[in-house]
Scaffold this active site. Structure first.
Site, PDB file in Angstrom:
ATOM      1  N   GLY A  18     -25.362  -0.218   7.902  1.00  0.00           N
ATOM      2  CA  GLY A  18     -24.279   0.687   8.427  1.00  0.00           C
ATOM      3  C   GLY A  18     -23.158  -0.184   9.160  1.00  0.00           C
ATOM      4  O   GLY A  18     -22.659   0.303  10.094  1.00  0.00           O
ATOM      5  N   SER A  20     -20.386  -0.883   8.276  1.00  0.00           N
ATOM      6  CA  SER A  20     -18.976  -0.767   7.592  1.00  0.00           C
ATOM      7  C   SER A  20     -17.939  -0.116   8.618  1.00  0.00           C
ATOM      8  O   SER A  20     -16.967  -0.343   8.659  1.00  0.00           O
ATOM      9  CB  SER A  20     -19.131   0.303   6.380  1.00  0.00           C
ATOM     10  OG  SER A  20     -19.646  -0.166   5.445  1.00  0.00           O
ATOM     11  N   TYR A 158     -30.425  17.333  12.278  1.00  0.00           N
ATOM     12  CA  TYR A 158     -29.990  15.801  12.564  1.00  0.00           C
ATOM     13  C   TYR A 158     -30.930  15.473  13.678  1.00  0.00           C
ATOM     14  O   TYR A 158     -31.486  14.286  13.596  1.00  0.00           O
ATOM     15  CB  TYR A 158     -28.506  15.996  12.999  1.00  0.00           C
ATOM     16  CG  TYR A 158     -27.901  14.426  13.338  1.00  0.00           C
ATOM     17  CD1 TYR A 158     -27.817  13.305  12.677  1.00  0.00           C
ATOM     18  CD2 TYR A 158     -27.619  14.241  14.802  1.00  0.00           C
ATOM     19  CE1 TYR A 158     -27.337  12.234  13.019  1.00  0.00           C
ATOM     20  CE2 TYR A 158     -27.114  12.973  15.135  1.00  0.00           C
ATOM     21  CZ  TYR A 158     -27.126  11.931  14.400  1.00  0.00           C
ATOM     22  OH  TYR A 158     -26.566  10.739  14.939  1.00  0.00           O
ATOM     23  N   ALA A 160     -33.664  16.439  14.760  1.00  0.00           N
ATOM     24  CA  ALA A 160     -35.055  16.430  14.301  1.00  0.00           C
ATOM     25  C   ALA A 160     -35.291  15.143  13.363  1.00  0.00           C
ATOM     26  O   ALA A 160     -36.418  14.249  13.876  1.00  0.00           O
ATOM     27  CB  ALA A 160     -35.529  17.659  13.355  1.00  0.00           C
ATOM     28  N   SER A 161     -34.320  14.621  12.758  1.00  0.00           N
ATOM     29  CA  SER A 161     -34.265  13.358  12.096  1.00  0.00           C
ATOM     30  C   SER A 161     -34.377  12.135  12.978  1.00  0.00           C
ATOM     31  O   SER A 161     -34.901  11.343  12.862  1.00  0.00           O
ATOM     32  CB  SER A 161     -33.359  13.219  10.837  1.00  0.00           C
ATOM     33  OG  SER A 161     -31.963  12.629  11.516  1.00  0.00           O
TER      34      SER A 161
END
Length: 254
Positions: A18, A20, A158, A160-161
Site C-alpha cells: 500500500g 502508492s 471496516y 470489524a475488519s
C-alpha cells in the site's frame, strides 16, 4: 565514543504494501531516510514511481501486485525474496474503507472488505515466515485503525475488519515466536490521506467537522503514523510484541 542509535535501519530490507500514497508512502520515505532498503508494493505502477522519487538513498525497488490475490500472495512473496534478498520485516498498509450503513449491507461488501483488509495480512505473513534465519529477529507491523477500537456509524464493517487485524496481531505474535518474528500493529485515528478525503466527500460538512472535533490534537499527518511504524520495526522495539499502538491525537481520551 560511537553512539548506537537503535532506530537506524541501515542493515534491514523492508517490504511496504500500500505504498502508492498516504501512510504507506510516508512509511517508505521515512524508512529510506533511516537507511533501510525498501521494496514498495501497490497496484499502480505510476503512483509507486512517484513514491520512489521521494525516497532517500539507493537500493530500493518497486513490486506491483494486488493484495486481493491472496491465494497467490505466498508464492509471490517467495519469488520476491529470491529476487530482492532476505527481508527483515514488512509493513502492511494495503486496505480499503467504504462508508456504508447497515441497511446497505450485502455479502459482496462483507467479502471484499474482509478479504482485502484481513485475509491479505494472513496470506503475506504466511509467505514472510518461510525459510527464516532464526538468529535474526523479524518484525511485522500491521496498519489497522482506531475504528477497530470504537464504534462509528456507517463504518461498522471496516471497524470489524480492523479489530480482526488487531486480534490477528496477538495470535500471530505467539505463533511466530519460534521463528523469532515480532508482530505489532498501529491504530491511527483521522489522518490526512486520500482515504480520509474520500470519507469527507461522502459526508456533510457538519458530519465531518463533528469527526474532526473528536480529535483534541487535530487531524494527524501520515508522517505521524510512519514514525510509530519505524519504531516498531527497529531494534528500539526488540522486546515489544503483540501490541496495538493507538496513534490518535488524544481521540481515545476525549
Amino acid at each position: 565514543m560511537v553512539l548506537h542509535n537503535p532506530m537506524v535501519l541501515s542493515d534491514k530490507r523492508i517490504l511496504i504494501t500500500g505504498a502508492s500514497a498516504g501512510i504507506g508512502r510516508a512509511c517508505a520515505i521515512l524508512l529510506s531516510q533511516l537507511g533501510a532498503k525498501v521494496v514498495i508494493n501497490g497496484r499502480h505502477l505510476e503512483s509507486l514511481k512517484d513514491t520512489l522519487q521521494q525516497m532517500s538513498g539507493g537500493g530500493h525497488s518497486i513490486a506491483v501486485f494486488d493484495m486481493a490475490n491472496t491465494d497467490e500472495l505466498c508464492e509471490w512473496f517467495k519469488s520476491l525474496s529470491q529476487a530482492e534478498g532476505y527481508f527483515d520485516g514488512f509493513v502492511h498498509c494495503a486496505g480499503i474503507q467504504v462508508t456504508k450503513p447497515i441497511r446497505l449491507f450485502d455479502q459482496a461488501f462483507f467479502d471484499e472488505t474482509m478479504h482485502v483488509n484481513l485475509a491479505s495480512a494472513m496470506a503475506i505473513t504466511k509467505g514472510f515466515r518461510l525459510k527464516r534465519d532464526r538468529n535474526k529477529q523479524g518484525a511485522i507491523v500491521f496498519v489497522a485503525s482506531i475504528a477497530g477500537l470504537i464504534g462509528q456509524t456507517g463504518n461498522t464493517l471496516y471497524g470489524a475488519s480492523k479489530a480482526g487485524l488487531m486480534s490477528l496481531t496477538r495470535g500471530l505474535s505467539m505463533e511466530l515466536l519460534r521463528d523469532n518474528i515480532r508482530v505489532n500493529c498501529v491504530a491511527p485515528a483521522l489522518v490526512d490521506t486520500e482515504m480520509v478525503q474520500r470519507t469527507k466527500n461522502s459526508m456533510t460538512e457538519a458530519q465531518f467537522q463533528h469527526m474532526l472535533d473528536q480529535h483534541p490534537m487535530g487531524m494527524g499527518q501520515p508522517e505521524d503514523v510512519a514514525n510509530a511504524v519505524a519504531f516498531l520495526l527497529s531494534d528500539a522495539a526488540k522486546w515489544i510484541n503483540a501490541v496495538t499502538l493507538p496513534v490518535e491525537g488524544g481521540y481515545l481520551a476525549n
